[in-house]
Scaffold this motif. Sequence first.
Motif, PDB file in Angstrom:
ATOM      1  N   ARG A  42     -19.190  36.296   0.773  1.00  0.00           N
ATOM      2  CA  ARG A  42     -19.231  35.444  -0.403  1.00  0.00           C
ATOM      3  C   ARG A  42     -20.160  34.672  -1.038  1.00  0.00           C
ATOM      4  O   ARG A  42     -19.187  33.651  -2.036  1.00  0.00           O
ATOM      5  N   LEU A  43     -21.422  35.014  -1.142  1.00  0.00           N
ATOM      6  CA  LEU A  43     -22.534  35.100  -2.317  1.00  0.00           C
ATOM      7  C   LEU A  43     -22.737  36.114  -2.327  1.00  0.00           C
ATOM      8  O   LEU A  43     -22.377  36.925  -2.570  1.00  0.00           O
ATOM      9  N   ARG A  44     -23.844  35.727  -3.647  1.00  0.00           N
ATOM     10  CA  ARG A  44     -24.973  36.190  -4.605  1.00  0.00           C
ATOM     11  C   ARG A  44     -25.655  36.960  -4.241  1.00  0.00           C
ATOM     12  O   ARG A  44     -26.857  35.871  -3.784  1.00  0.00           O
ATOM     13  N   THR A  45     -26.060  37.818  -3.727  1.00  0.00           N
ATOM     14  CA  THR A  45     -27.439  38.406  -3.409  1.00  0.00           C
ATOM     15  C   THR A  45     -28.169  39.593  -4.260  1.00  0.00           C
ATOM     16  O   THR A  45     -27.465  40.303  -4.824  1.00  0.00           O
ATOM     17  N   ILE A  46     -29.407  38.607  -5.508  1.00  0.00           N
ATOM     18  CA  ILE A  46     -30.171  39.236  -6.201  1.00  0.00           C
ATOM     19  C   ILE A  46     -31.677  39.734  -5.554  1.00  0.00           C
ATOM     20  O   ILE A  46     -31.869  39.214  -5.215  1.00  0.00           O
ATOM     21  N   LEU A  47     -31.817  41.043  -6.076  1.00  0.00           N
ATOM     22  CA  LEU A  47     -33.391  41.248  -6.285  1.00  0.00           C
ATOM     23  C   LEU A  47     -34.050  40.410  -6.951  1.00  0.00           C
ATOM     24  O   LEU A  47     -33.794  40.475  -7.974  1.00  0.00           O
ATOM     25  N   SER A  48     -35.601  39.140  -6.310  1.00  0.00           N
ATOM     26  CA  SER A  48     -35.740  39.276  -6.995  1.00  0.00           C
ATOM     27  C   SER A  48     -37.531  39.194  -7.832  1.00  0.00           C
ATOM     28  O   SER A  48     -38.381  38.601  -8.418  1.00  0.00           O
ATOM     29  N   CYS A  77     -35.071  38.202  -2.195  1.00  0.00           N
ATOM     30  CA  CYS A  77     -33.917  38.273  -2.787  1.00  0.00           C
ATOM     31  C   CYS A  77     -33.371  37.112  -3.380  1.00  0.00           C
ATOM     32  O   CYS A  77     -34.424  35.961  -1.995  1.00  0.00           O
ATOM     33  N   ASP A  78     -32.766  36.873  -3.753  1.00  0.00           N
ATOM     34  CA  ASP A  78     -32.252  35.323  -3.505  1.00  0.00           C
ATOM     35  C   ASP A  78     -30.727  35.434  -3.795  1.00  0.00           C
ATOM     36  O   ASP A  78     -30.209  36.481  -4.429  1.00  0.00           O
TER      37      ASP A  78
END
Length: 273
Positions: free
Chosen positions: A170-176, A181-182
């Motif tokens: 239900r959330l967005r996980t992105i490599l930062s 990761c955020d």
Amino acid sequence: MIKFIATDLDGTLLDEDKKLPEEIFSVIEELAKRNILFAPASGRQYANLRKLFAPVADKVVFICENGALVKYREETLLLDPIKETYLKDALDEIRAIPHLFPMLCGTDFAYIENNEMPFFQYAMLSYTNCMKISDLDEAIGKEEICKIAVYDELSAADRCIKILPPRLPRLRTILSGKDWCDVSAPSAGKGEAVKLIRKHFGFKREECMAFGDHMNDYEMLLECGKAYVPENAYPPLKKIIRRTVPPNSEGGVIKKIKQLLQEESNHETRYRF
């Protein structure tokens, strides 16, 4: 004609010692004189970015927390927090995975519960307002949470970004970053922030320029007609964007902006005569 320039900081505008180029403030002043709006676009919090750009704070628009928060002259143009009902479950999922350390990033403060190095050092360095508490659950409800920054002490690209998304649907996980990761609201991101800024100020896509070095910059780069990555950028992003500037260690972003200013000066001179 370019009217808006957005740039990532760590790995892009900042040098290898995480310092701003000496010329940045004079460059921003010159951009402002030409009605070109500058935006630091970072995963960092507003307090940290405002302190970093204090001499020109009234001349820039701040894209904070990877796009979940946008501030301009103390006004909040955008706030896209994580729903409070999702926070506890997300924290529990992250804590259950060895070698991951979460940080709750609010609109005013960042909260951590671990003091292991180098996580603790990185948190204190990047977040001006950072508070160590015994349990992150205590921070839920104190303020809106823009994102959960997750430090992976092994490798975010090899572990965190592969493990977390299925656990947090239900959330967005992105490599930062190499180690980060955020986790944010599904609609939050630097691309959405730029889209909002374009609408607010009336900029066309072709009037916008952006610089970024990692996957959390990808959507922002797509929202701008001229997009560049430094030579030191994350290889998959570099392969997609293709247009490059010199690495951050050589001040590639500043060089490109100064080239733009010179070209516009030459154009104005030709137009006069």
